[in-house]
Design a protein around this motif. Structure first.
Motif, PDB file in Angstrom:
ATOM      1  N   PHE A   1       5.315  -7.991  -6.873  1.00  0.00           N
ATOM      2  CA  PHE A   1       4.877  -9.229  -6.213  1.00  0.00           C
ATOM      3  C   PHE A   1       3.366  -9.426  -6.225  1.00  0.00           C
ATOM      4  N   GLY A   2       2.616  -8.397  -6.603  1.00  0.00           N
ATOM      5  CA  GLY A   2       1.161  -8.510  -6.624  1.00  0.00           C
ATOM      6  C   GLY A   2       0.649  -9.649  -7.503  1.00  0.00           C
ATOM      7  N   PRO A   3       1.153  -9.784  -8.747  1.00  0.00           N
ATOM      8  CA  PRO A   3       0.671 -10.894  -9.594  1.00  0.00           C
ATOM      9  C   PRO A   3       0.908 -12.266  -8.982  1.00  0.00           C
ATOM     10  N   MET A   4       2.033 -12.444  -8.291  1.00  0.00           N
ATOM     11  CA  MET A   4       2.311 -13.734  -7.670  1.00  0.00           C
ATOM     12  C   MET A   4       1.316 -14.014  -6.542  1.00  0.00           C
ATOM     13  N   VAL A   5       1.012 -12.990  -5.759  1.00  0.00           N
ATOM     14  CA  VAL A   5       0.044 -13.147  -4.676  1.00  0.00           C
ATOM     15  C   VAL A   5      -1.329 -13.502  -5.236  1.00  0.00           C
ATOM     16  N   GLU A   6      -1.744 -12.806  -6.294  1.00  0.00           N
ATOM     17  CA  GLU A   6      -3.049 -13.077  -6.888  1.00  0.00           C
ATOM     18  C   GLU A   6      -3.089 -14.451  -7.540  1.00  0.00           C
TER      19      GLU A   6
ATOM     20  N   ALA B   1       4.042  -3.711  -4.968  1.00  0.00           N
ATOM     21  CA  ALA B   1       2.775  -4.277  -5.432  1.00  0.00           C
ATOM     22  C   ALA B   1       2.867  -4.695  -6.891  1.00  0.00           C
ATOM     23  N   ARG B   2       3.577  -3.883  -7.698  1.00  0.00           N
ATOM     24  CA  ARG B   2       3.722  -4.224  -9.113  1.00  0.00           C
ATOM     25  C   ARG B   2       4.594  -5.467  -9.297  1.00  0.00           C
TER      26      ARG B   2
ATOM     27  N   ALA C   1       0.811  -1.222   0.000  1.00  0.00           N
ATOM     28  CA  ALA C   1       0.000   0.000   0.000  1.00  0.00           C
ATOM     29  C   ALA C   1       0.840   1.267   0.000  1.00  0.00           C
ATOM     30  N   THR C   2       2.036   1.199   0.584  1.00  0.00           N
ATOM     31  CA  THR C   2       2.852   2.411   0.686  1.00  0.00           C
ATOM     32  C   THR C   2       3.951   2.483  -0.362  1.00  0.00           C
TER      33      THR C   2
END
Length: 258
Positions: A93-98, A90-91, A84-85
């Motif tokens: 590691f976000g896809p891996m989390v999703e 997010a860019r 969030a900060t």
């Protein structure tokens, strides 16, 4: 949400259902030997409790659940704050989390058994994975809800990013984090028992499977009752802790989820 110790209509309904259970078994409405009377179940529960077998099993399951809840929750808070900060994280590691989030937890257990074996490490890891995603999501939502003016004021007074995150953002996000933990609490108990049922030789989940193989219906239902009461008690205890920790949140007229 007000916490009250008075018996509610829900308690009366539960009592009526338990009475119906006893009557239906005594009058053989179900026409099956696998539907024992409630009194037989309570006798089995009392026996396993007095021998110390059931408390030991429940204690082991609770330990694994608590360890996974702490590890997964802490990771969810840290990653959620970073996502969030720091948009770059997010860019990246976000896809891996999703990609990992939609995988059913029971499907994760066999690969984890191959890597981690059947010991506590595997079970704690499964619980941690379950807890991680609700806490992560709630943390990110909480950070997004923090007022920009509050953060701008921190920057104006020369508070650095780390102190700003710990002194301003984290306290403001705490109600969201606790909501994520409350959702994860029931999931952690369920997953801990499922992991013990699928792969393990310890805990209440393994005991349930053994009682099923032995055809001991009273012990099975007694264990299910213990899990129901345990889940309810954990939720109530967490609600009390939540109200004491963020009493200021409820004093502002906020309402807890559920």
């Amino acid at each position: 949400m007000r916490l009250s110790a008075r018996p509610s209509s829900g308690v009366v309904l539960v009592a009526c259902l338990l009475l119906l259970w006893e009557v239906s078994a005594r009058l053989d409405w179900m026409h099956t030997p696998n539907w024992p009377p409630l009194t037989d179940v309570l006798v089995a529960l009392a026996h396993d409790t007095l021998t110390g077998e059931l408390p030991l099993l429940v204690g082991g399951t609770l330990w694994r659940m608590a360890a996974g809840l702490a590890a997964g929750g802490a990771a969810g808070v840290v990653v959620g704050m970073l996502f969030a900060t720091l948009p770059m994280t997010a860019r990246l590691f976000g896809p891996m989390v999703e990609l990992v989030r939609p995988i059913p937890i029971p499907a994760v257990i066999p690969p984890l058994v191959l890597f981690l074996g059947l010991d506590n490490t595997m079970k704690v890891t499964v619980v941690a994975l379950t807890v991680f995603f609700p806490v992560l999501t709630n943390t990110m939502q909480g950070v997004a809800a923090v007022e920009a003016d509050t953060l701008a004021m921190g920057r104006t007074f020369g508070i650095g990013p780390l102190r700003r995150a710990l002194r301003i953002t984290l306290p403001a996000v705490l109600p969201y984090i606790l909501a994520g933990f409350r959702v994860s609490l029931a999931l952690a108990l369920v997953v801990a028992v499922v992991a013990e049922m699928i792969a393990g030789e310890q805990g209440i989940g393994h005991y349930l499977v053994m009682m099923q193989f032995a055809g001991r219906a009273p012990e099975i239902y007694a264990t299910v009752l213990v899990l129901a009461v345990l889940g309810y008690g954990l939720n109530r205890a967490f609600l009390v802790m939540e109200h004491r920790t963020i009493h200021w949140w409820f004093a502002m007229g906020r309402q807890a989820d559920g």
